[in-house]
Design an enzyme around this catalytic site. Sequence first.
Site, mmCIF file in Angstrom:
data_model
loop_
_atom_site.group_PDB
_atom_site.id
_atom_site.type_symbol
_atom_site.label_atom_id
_atom_site.label_comp_id
_atom_site.label_asym_id
_atom_site.label_seq_id
_atom_site.Cartn_x
_atom_site.Cartn_y
_atom_site.Cartn_z
ATOM 1 N N HIS A 57 -89.435 -26.338 -61.748
ATOM 2 C CA HIS A 57 -90.017 -25.556 -62.730
ATOM 3 C C HIS A 57 -90.011 -26.419 -64.028
ATOM 4 O O HIS A 57 -89.811 -25.906 -65.109
ATOM 5 C CB HIS A 57 -89.449 -24.220 -62.925
ATOM 6 C CG HIS A 57 -89.784 -23.185 -61.897
ATOM 7 N ND1 HIS A 57 -88.969 -22.997 -60.647
ATOM 8 C CD2 HIS A 57 -90.948 -22.580 -61.690
ATOM 9 C CE1 HIS A 57 -89.528 -22.146 -59.833
ATOM 10 N NE2 HIS A 57 -90.757 -22.059 -60.448
ATOM 11 N N HIS A 58 -89.695 -27.671 -63.729
ATOM 12 C CA HIS A 58 -89.472 -28.658 -65.066
ATOM 13 C C HIS A 58 -90.896 -28.552 -65.771
ATOM 14 O O HIS A 58 -90.797 -28.960 -67.045
ATOM 15 C CB HIS A 58 -89.081 -29.901 -64.701
ATOM 16 C CG HIS A 58 -90.164 -30.947 -64.223
ATOM 17 N ND1 HIS A 58 -90.690 -30.620 -62.941
ATOM 18 C CD2 HIS A 58 -91.065 -31.649 -64.519
ATOM 19 C CE1 HIS A 58 -91.776 -31.277 -62.535
ATOM 20 N NE2 HIS A 58 -91.831 -32.342 -63.573
ATOM 21 N N LYS A 82 -97.779 -25.925 -58.830
ATOM 22 C CA LYS A 82 -99.174 -26.239 -58.368
ATOM 23 C C LYS A 82 -99.107 -26.646 -57.137
ATOM 24 O O LYS A 82 -98.110 -27.802 -56.567
ATOM 25 C CB LYS A 82 -99.861 -27.244 -59.214
ATOM 26 C CG LYS A 82 -101.215 -27.690 -58.933
ATOM 27 C CD LYS A 82 -102.206 -26.904 -59.562
ATOM 28 C CE LYS A 82 -103.617 -26.794 -59.235
ATOM 29 N NZ LYS A 82 -104.042 -26.588 -57.588
ATOM 30 N N LYS A 95 -95.587 -36.205 -56.832
ATOM 31 C CA LYS A 95 -96.965 -36.779 -57.277
ATOM 32 C C LYS A 95 -97.649 -36.239 -58.568
ATOM 33 O O LYS A 95 -98.142 -36.876 -59.231
ATOM 34 C CB LYS A 95 -97.977 -36.481 -55.995
ATOM 35 C CG LYS A 95 -98.375 -34.947 -55.894
ATOM 36 C CD LYS A 95 -99.375 -34.793 -54.774
ATOM 37 C CE LYS A 95 -99.013 -35.083 -53.544
ATOM 38 N NZ LYS A 95 -99.828 -35.076 -52.356
ATOM 39 N N LYS A 152 -96.118 -25.240 -52.763
ATOM 40 C CA LYS A 152 -96.928 -25.368 -51.504
ATOM 41 C C LYS A 152 -96.905 -24.026 -51.146
ATOM 42 O O LYS A 152 -95.914 -23.371 -51.017
ATOM 43 C CB LYS A 152 -96.562 -26.495 -50.785
ATOM 44 C CG LYS A 152 -97.422 -27.065 -50.081
ATOM 45 C CD LYS A 152 -98.367 -27.945 -50.553
ATOM 46 C CE LYS A 152 -99.383 -28.715 -49.826
ATOM 47 N NZ LYS A 152 -100.341 -29.731 -50.594
ATOM 48 N N SER A 206 -107.681 -31.428 -59.524
ATOM 49 C CA SER A 206 -107.357 -29.799 -59.841
ATOM 50 C C SER A 206 -106.869 -29.498 -61.246
ATOM 51 O O SER A 206 -107.193 -28.401 -61.720
ATOM 52 C CB SER A 206 -106.137 -29.419 -58.974
ATOM 53 O OG SER A 206 -106.917 -29.237 -57.709
#
Length: 483
Positions: free
Chosen positions: A75-76, A81, A105, A117, A374
């Site tokens: 949560h930096h 996502k 990534k 994920k 995205s």
Amino acid sequence: MATNNIVATNGVVMDNTHFFGDVCQNFDHAAQFTNHDAGLLDQIKSCNSVYRFRFPIRRGNSFEVIDAWRVEHSHHQSPTKGGIRYSEMVNEDEVMALAALMTYKCAIVNVPFGGAKGGIKINPKNYTVQELENITRRYTVELIKKNFIGPSIDVPAPDYGSGEREMSWIADTYATMNPGQLDAMGAVTGKPIALHGIAGRREATGRGVAIAIRECVSVAEDMEKIGLTAGISGKKAIVQGLGNVGFYSAKFLSEFGALVVGICEFEGAIYNADGLDVDAVFQHRKLTGSILGYPGAKKEFKNSMEGLEQPCDILVPAALENQITLANISNIKAKIIAEGANGPTSPEAEAIFYKNGGLVIPDMYANAGGVTVSYFEWLKNLSHVAFGRINRRFEENSNLNLVNMVEGITGISLTPMQRSVVVKGASELELVNSGLEDTMIRSYHEIREIYKGNNKLDSMRTAALVGVINKIAVSYQNLGIWP
């Protein structure tokens, strides 16, 4: 955690129960080349939230219980996502590993998301469309109940086994459960264009892989060290996987001038040293259900893993993790492995490949094209306007005025076709592809500068992770700890 080995269709045993351990092993190796507090490194490496849940669905007159996960790794940056994988091979360890790779990534390509994920433990082929819709919508509701989805919280996307259809169901479910929320469509990406998706998203990951390869082989100094000439033209590539990532990787590599000489799928592999027609192979498989029997192939292998071992310059594993291991690395003839899939090369195999004079373009960079586009889709959903819509006509008029001025000064008139090419404003697809290309090129050279700047670094993956750790460390340090 699930700890089962899965036997793939081709008879190869796939042990994906230590995937997160492999990711952490790579992280720990890179961390020794940074100068950060051990506790901070542990925070960066660990998964912040692991949500495992089960829910029932009705199948005819009976019930079936579905296992599912959503993992938020870091949560930096907010939101988190990451895609949702529909696979009977999925397990908690795999979802945690993929969430971590998403964090890395996003940092590599400078996209302001934390990693996440999801996974649903099913084989989509075993369910009707209605059953898949029920499973997807129920999964979404479970995420909503626990605040694990939202445009500013956690934004899912497609992954192995899912696509635009499933993202549409998620978007509709979220919007229905959140009436009046203006940014509801930003709660998920990878949607069809008709439902506020974005042009170029479907092929983005494969295009990004091809751009990464093209950029890598363009550096003469690096190619000389591994025994290749500079430039993509004429380079021979083998691609594993003819799904979304593999197909578009192969397609764009061909367009860039490479020769796709081999294609591997679960039913087998085909090879032709003079090159294969990627579109024709895809259509052949669509008609027959198999790449085997394609008339343009000169060699066929019923064991698809043999296809990876054929002569080539570039190997693109774009299927699943753990495909290149100690068991087959000594048979790999490629000079470059470009990881289209997540985690296809084990750490031990990678070390041997580098020792033998090879180069690995790591997954956390190579397949980041999907999350990059995205991000563009998410921005489009939050701004509620398509890219290029506001300025395209202005741009065309400006170009037209410039052309008229040049023609007046020179006395040379352009043909109608030439004028249309010069004057035309950029479409959404062109803007998306331009942004993706710029992102992939800049990110590659950022990684390469780190790699070349420290002779102790043993791989591009280590260099990429060093950059990741430094970026995320700065974010956490700036955020502080509360309370």
